[in-house]
Design a protein around this motif. Sequence first.
Motif, mmCIF file in Angstrom:
data_model
loop_
_atom_site.group_PDB
_atom_site.id
_atom_site.type_symbol
_atom_site.label_atom_id
_atom_site.label_comp_id
_atom_site.label_asym_id
_atom_site.label_seq_id
_atom_site.Cartn_x
_atom_site.Cartn_y
_atom_site.Cartn_z
ATOM 1 N N TYR A 136 0.849 -1.197 0.000
ATOM 2 C CA TYR A 136 0.000 0.000 0.000
ATOM 3 C C TYR A 136 0.884 1.246 0.000
ATOM 4 O O TYR A 136 1.282 1.750 1.050
ATOM 5 C CB TYR A 136 -0.944 -0.030 1.209
ATOM 6 C CG TYR A 136 -2.037 -1.059 1.049
ATOM 7 C CD1 TYR A 136 -3.261 -0.711 0.488
ATOM 8 C CD2 TYR A 136 -1.835 -2.384 1.418
ATOM 9 C CE1 TYR A 136 -4.262 -1.660 0.305
ATOM 10 C CE2 TYR A 136 -2.830 -3.336 1.249
ATOM 11 C CZ TYR A 136 -4.036 -2.960 0.689
ATOM 12 O OH TYR A 136 -5.020 -3.907 0.510
ATOM 13 N N PRO A 322 -5.434 -2.430 5.761
ATOM 14 C CA PRO A 322 -4.569 -2.439 4.578
ATOM 15 C C PRO A 322 -3.373 -3.365 4.747
ATOM 16 O O PRO A 322 -2.218 -2.929 4.838
ATOM 17 C CB PRO A 322 -4.153 -0.974 4.449
ATOM 18 C CG PRO A 322 -4.169 -0.464 5.853
ATOM 19 C CD PRO A 322 -5.297 -1.183 6.530
ATOM 20 N N GLU A 327 -7.322 -8.966 1.645
ATOM 21 C CA GLU A 327 -8.334 -8.212 0.909
ATOM 22 C C GLU A 327 -9.589 -9.051 0.630
ATOM 23 O O GLU A 327 -10.716 -8.549 0.707
ATOM 24 C CB GLU A 327 -7.752 -7.681 -0.398
ATOM 25 C CG GLU A 327 -6.682 -6.627 -0.232
ATOM 26 C CD GLU A 327 -5.279 -7.213 -0.013
ATOM 27 O OE1 GLU A 327 -4.321 -6.424 0.039
ATOM 28 O OE2 GLU A 327 -5.152 -8.462 0.081
ATOM 29 N N LYS A 328 -9.400 -10.327 0.304
ATOM 30 C CA LYS A 328 -10.555 -11.169 -0.026
ATOM 31 C C LYS A 328 -11.469 -11.358 1.187
ATOM 32 O O LYS A 328 -12.693 -11.461 1.041
ATOM 33 C CB LYS A 328 -10.096 -12.522 -0.558
ATOM 34 C CG LYS A 328 -11.250 -13.387 -1.082
ATOM 35 C CD LYS A 328 -10.749 -14.675 -1.708
ATOM 36 C CE LYS A 328 -11.908 -15.451 -2.334
ATOM 37 N NZ LYS A 328 -12.955 -15.807 -1.359
ATOM 38 N N ALA A 331 -13.602 -8.331 1.159
ATOM 39 C CA ALA A 331 -14.467 -8.321 -0.019
ATOM 40 C C ALA A 331 -15.607 -9.321 0.139
ATOM 41 O O ALA A 331 -16.756 -9.035 -0.236
ATOM 42 C CB ALA A 331 -13.650 -8.639 -1.264
ATOM 43 N N GLU A 339 -19.488 -1.007 -2.178
ATOM 44 C CA GLU A 339 -18.911 0.333 -2.047
ATOM 45 C C GLU A 339 -18.264 0.555 -0.681
ATOM 46 O O GLU A 339 -17.668 1.603 -0.441
ATOM 47 C CB GLU A 339 -19.977 1.392 -2.340
ATOM 48 C CG GLU A 339 -20.387 1.397 -3.809
ATOM 49 C CD GLU A 339 -21.092 2.670 -4.217
ATOM 50 O OE1 GLU A 339 -20.506 3.751 -4.069
ATOM 51 O OE2 GLU A 339 -22.248 2.569 -4.681
ATOM 52 N N LEU A 341 -15.750 -1.155 0.147
ATOM 53 C CA LEU A 341 -14.335 -1.397 -0.124
ATOM 54 C C LEU A 341 -13.569 -0.083 -0.220
ATOM 55 O O LEU A 341 -14.064 0.901 -0.784
ATOM 56 C CB LEU A 341 -14.166 -2.179 -1.426
ATOM 57 C CG LEU A 341 -14.690 -3.623 -1.432
ATOM 58 C CD1 LEU A 341 -14.716 -4.165 -2.852
ATOM 59 C CD2 LEU A 341 -13.832 -4.499 -0.536
ATOM 60 N N VAL A 342 -12.373 -0.055 0.331
ATOM 61 C CA VAL A 342 -11.483 1.105 0.238
ATOM 62 C C VAL A 342 -10.300 0.697 -0.630
ATOM 63 O O VAL A 342 -9.508 -0.163 -0.242
ATOM 64 C CB VAL A 342 -11.005 1.567 1.622
ATOM 65 C CG1 VAL A 342 -10.051 2.747 1.487
ATOM 66 C CG2 VAL A 342 -12.194 1.951 2.497
ATOM 67 N N THR A 343 -10.216 1.292 -1.802
ATOM 68 C CA THR A 343 -9.165 0.940 -2.757
ATOM 69 C C THR A 343 -8.000 1.918 -2.663
ATOM 70 O O THR A 343 -8.092 2.973 -2.027
ATOM 71 C CB THR A 343 -9.718 0.959 -4.184
ATOM 72 O OG1 THR A 343 -10.055 2.325 -4.534
ATOM 73 C CG2 THR A 343 -10.976 0.094 -4.306
ATOM 74 N N GLN A 344 -6.908 1.566 -3.333
ATOM 75 C CA GLN A 344 -5.775 2.484 -3.365
ATOM 76 C C GLN A 344 -6.165 3.772 -4.085
ATOM 77 O O GLN A 344 -5.683 4.854 -3.731
ATOM 78 C CB GLN A 344 -4.580 1.816 -4.046
ATOM 79 C CG GLN A 344 -4.081 0.583 -3.294
ATOM 80 C CD GLN A 344 -2.574 0.543 -3.143
ATOM 81 O OE1 GLN A 344 -1.946 1.537 -2.815
ATOM 82 N NE2 GLN A 344 -2.008 -0.617 -3.374
ATOM 83 N N ASP A 345 -7.045 3.669 -5.078
ATOM 84 C CA ASP A 345 -7.521 4.888 -5.751
ATOM 85 C C ASP A 345 -8.317 5.761 -4.785
ATOM 86 O O ASP A 345 -8.221 6.998 -4.827
ATOM 87 C CB ASP A 345 -8.385 4.534 -6.964
ATOM 88 C CG ASP A 345 -7.568 4.013 -8.132
ATOM 89 O OD1 ASP A 345 -6.339 4.259 -8.146
ATOM 90 O OD2 ASP A 345 -8.153 3.363 -9.019
ATOM 91 N N ASP A 346 -9.115 5.144 -3.918
ATOM 92 C CA ASP A 346 -9.848 5.913 -2.904
ATOM 93 C C ASP A 346 -8.881 6.673 -2.015
ATOM 94 O O ASP A 346 -9.085 7.856 -1.696
ATOM 95 C CB ASP A 346 -10.695 4.985 -2.024
ATOM 96 C CG ASP A 346 -11.897 4.398 -2.743
ATOM 97 O OD1 ASP A 346 -12.444 5.078 -3.623
ATOM 98 O OD2 ASP A 346 -12.272 3.259 -2.420
#
Length: 374
Positions: A136, A322, A327-328, A331, A339, A341-346
């Motif tokens: 991360y 993180p 992650e699974k 998920a 929604e 989920l917290v992604t690296q883009d978030d």
Amino acid sequence: MSPEVPPPTRRAVLRAGAGGLLAAAAGGCGFMPAQKPDADRLAPVDARVDGDLVYFNWADFVDPSVFKGFEKEYGVKVIQSNFDSMEGMVAKLNAGNRYDIVFPTAKWAQRLVRGGRLRRIDHSRLDHSQAIFGTYDYFADPWYDPGSAHTVPFTAYKTGIGWRRDKIGELTDSWRDLWNDRARGKVFLLDDRDEVLGMGALALGLDVSTGDPGDLDRITSLLGSLRPRLRGFSSDSYNNLLNGNALIQQAWSGDMAAMLNTADDPSVFGFQAPKEGTPINSDCYAIPWNAPHPGTAMLFIDYMLRPENVKKNIEYIGYPMPVAGTEKTYADLVEPFPECLVTQDDLKADVFFRNGGRAAEDARDTAWTHVKAG
């Protein structure tokens, strides 16, 4: 955790964002010890047993079996106490209370670092640190603690809207859905200064942490139009939606995920992260400068980062962590509410609540008072 027993909701204890301590501590000025700690009190330490673990966190925010495993493996006891707000946590630190491990949110971590209140953490002395920092990138050098020199991320989460699909149908993926006529009188906002003002700011296309008086006037005006539709301010989104007191509720993603363990039929609920932007936050592991057993605290952080323990905690509290390889687990937990989920883009969108100067914090306190008073 038995589905008959509601899982813990750390946020329901009222993460109040306003109050005198908030403004007084703006920019870190309220955190300086009466006498600056010696350098050796801030220096990194090895992960080793040097006493029992004095632990200070939100209530019920670690799976009890993880505590028991830590105690058994290292022959120590975990001495727990809890806070119900960031202000409360810092007040205890400022009063001289000594803890080995505390859990500030991002903006409060920044204040503690600026105030010389946290020990440095050498990631190389944590066997499992690369599961975070090697995967991360955001947390390798976060805005609140450059180089993550004093903190290790614990959870990440976002704020959105939870609602009852069975009562009001689908929403439009906007913060303006809080004004939905079908939910009038059964709308709750979080009882949290930053979250409510931040929601108003995002709905207007403003910076989520704005302290500009003109911006805040626009925000309070917008929220004034919502006030007659509200049932109230409550951070217990979990129970409000389950029992039908709320048809729409501003909500933390972790509490919505935890609700899935209890809901008889998750399909009657929904969670959205509005298109105008959604606040992201994180909690951190941190070791206070005056920790009596910093070595044990390091051992605890490393123990908590083991994938098997991360997975247990994710399932227990409903908040993602993180740590690579877990992650699974999250998920799968939030499959009905993707929604959450917290992604690296978030994370990189950088919609974090930031610290302002004294004038900005005072202005935000005043705006929040006006919003609450209606």
